[in-house]
Design a protein around this motif. Structure first.
Motif, mmCIF file in Angstrom:
data_model
loop_
_atom_site.group_PDB
_atom_site.id
_atom_site.type_symbol
_atom_site.label_atom_id
_atom_site.label_comp_id
_atom_site.label_asym_id
_atom_site.label_seq_id
_atom_site.Cartn_x
_atom_site.Cartn_y
_atom_site.Cartn_z
ATOM 1 N N GLN A 32 46.376 2.863 19.085
ATOM 2 C CA GLN A 32 46.620 1.546 18.508
ATOM 3 C C GLN A 32 47.686 1.613 17.420
ATOM 4 N N GLU A 33 47.656 2.656 16.599
ATOM 5 C CA GLU A 33 48.652 2.798 15.533
ATOM 6 C C GLU A 33 50.050 3.017 16.108
ATOM 7 N N SER A 35 50.971 2.014 19.040
ATOM 8 C CA SER A 35 51.319 0.729 19.646
ATOM 9 C C SER A 35 51.892 -0.220 18.609
ATOM 10 N N GLN A 36 51.286 -0.273 17.429
ATOM 11 C CA GLN A 36 51.755 -1.155 16.365
ATOM 12 C C GLN A 36 53.139 -0.739 15.882
ATOM 13 N N ARG A 37 53.395 0.561 15.861
ATOM 14 C CA ARG A 37 54.678 1.070 15.371
ATOM 15 C C ARG A 37 55.802 0.897 16.384
ATOM 16 N N THR A 38 55.469 0.911 17.673
ATOM 17 C CA THR A 38 56.502 0.904 18.707
ATOM 18 C C THR A 38 56.662 -0.431 19.411
ATOM 19 N N GLY A 39 55.598 -1.259 19.384
ATOM 20 C CA GLY A 39 55.636 -2.493 20.150
ATOM 21 C C GLY A 39 55.246 -2.295 21.601
ATOM 22 N N ILE A 42 49.115 -0.492 24.332
ATOM 23 C CA ILE A 42 48.290 0.718 24.311
ATOM 24 C C ILE A 42 48.195 1.319 25.706
ATOM 25 N N GLY A 66 58.208 5.814 16.689
ATOM 26 C CA GLY A 66 56.842 5.442 16.347
ATOM 27 C C GLY A 66 56.035 6.613 15.813
ATOM 28 N N GLN A 218 57.302 0.917 5.458
ATOM 29 C CA GLN A 218 56.089 0.136 5.693
ATOM 30 C C GLN A 218 54.831 0.890 5.279
ATOM 31 N N GLU A 219 54.962 2.207 5.108
ATOM 32 C CA GLU A 219 53.774 3.032 4.811
ATOM 33 C C GLU A 219 53.432 2.997 3.319
#
Length: 219
Positions: A32-33, A35-39, A42, A66, A218-219
């Motif tokens: 999921q992480e 996925s959020q970073r790459t678009g 999952i 990502g 973003q981190e």
């Protein structure tokens, strides 16, 4: 003795997928992480890790970004090389690529051989692609859509003839010795348009450092 390119066939159990999963786990990231970073969905990331989806330049670029690593580091893992230990980004560095060297990733439509993977933080990503798809339908079935990635791309036809498709222009046939320079964020595809081998050299501008910098902010 001439070194042979390391080749990975994504129609069989995928070593590239295993490398991606190992790196993700080492970094402590969930699907999921990533996925959020790459678009990427999952399910797509999961298929890449299991070797059930084609690892195009587009996906390789967004996955490496990502995961927060340089694309060359990921390619080094795919080729079991020490690319991640390459020379730092300093003036005067160089890499000589002998015939038959490189990290080759095989998918349905292409075999892409990435060059100069030992150099990290490159502004350009050079690769040689052997093109096999002959219809746009066959290409879409393999990749799901036209390929898009940020930056620009220069492509030179080394052998055979290539039919170049984009989302904004009519298809055009390119012969050996001809080339095209284009905005690679525009959907595009290369198809084999002649008998025998159809091979091209592509040089893409690398979006890695800009994307990684954005992720770090973003981190």
């Amino acid at each position: 003795m001439r070194k042979k390119p390391v080749t990975h066939d994504l129609t069989s159990p995928s070593k590239p997928g295993q490398a991606i999963r190992a790196l993700r786990n080492r970094l402590g990231l969930t699907l999921q992480e990533v996925s959020q970073r790459t678009g990427l969905a999952i399910s797509t990331i999961s298929k890449l890790e299991m070797g059930r989806a084609s690892l195009s330049y587009e996906k390789l670029s967004v996955v490496s970004a990502g995961l927060g690593v340089n694309m060359s580091e990921l390619l080094g893992l795919l080729g079991d090389s020490s690319a991640s230990e390459g020379a730092p980004s300093v003036p005067g560095r160089r890499i000589i690529q002998r015939q038959g060297e490189g990290v080759a990733v095989r998918t349905g439509p292409y075999t892409e051989t990435f060059l100069a993977v030992e150099l990290l933080n490159k502004q350009l990503v050079p690769l040689i692609a052997d093109v096999r798809s002959r219809t746009i339908q066959e290409f879409i079935e393999e990749f799901g859509s036209l390929i898009r990635h940020s930056g620009e791309e220069f492509t030179y036809i080394l052998e055979g003839e290539i039919e170049f498709h984009t989302e904004f222009y009519a298809p055009v046939r390119l012969k050996q010795g001809e080339s095209v320079y284009f905005d690679s964020s525009m959907g595009h595809a290369f198809l084999a348009a002649s008998d025998g081998p159809c091979r091209l050299l592509s040089v893409c501008t690398s979006p890695e450092e800009r994307v990684i910098e954005q992720l770090q902010k973003q981190e």
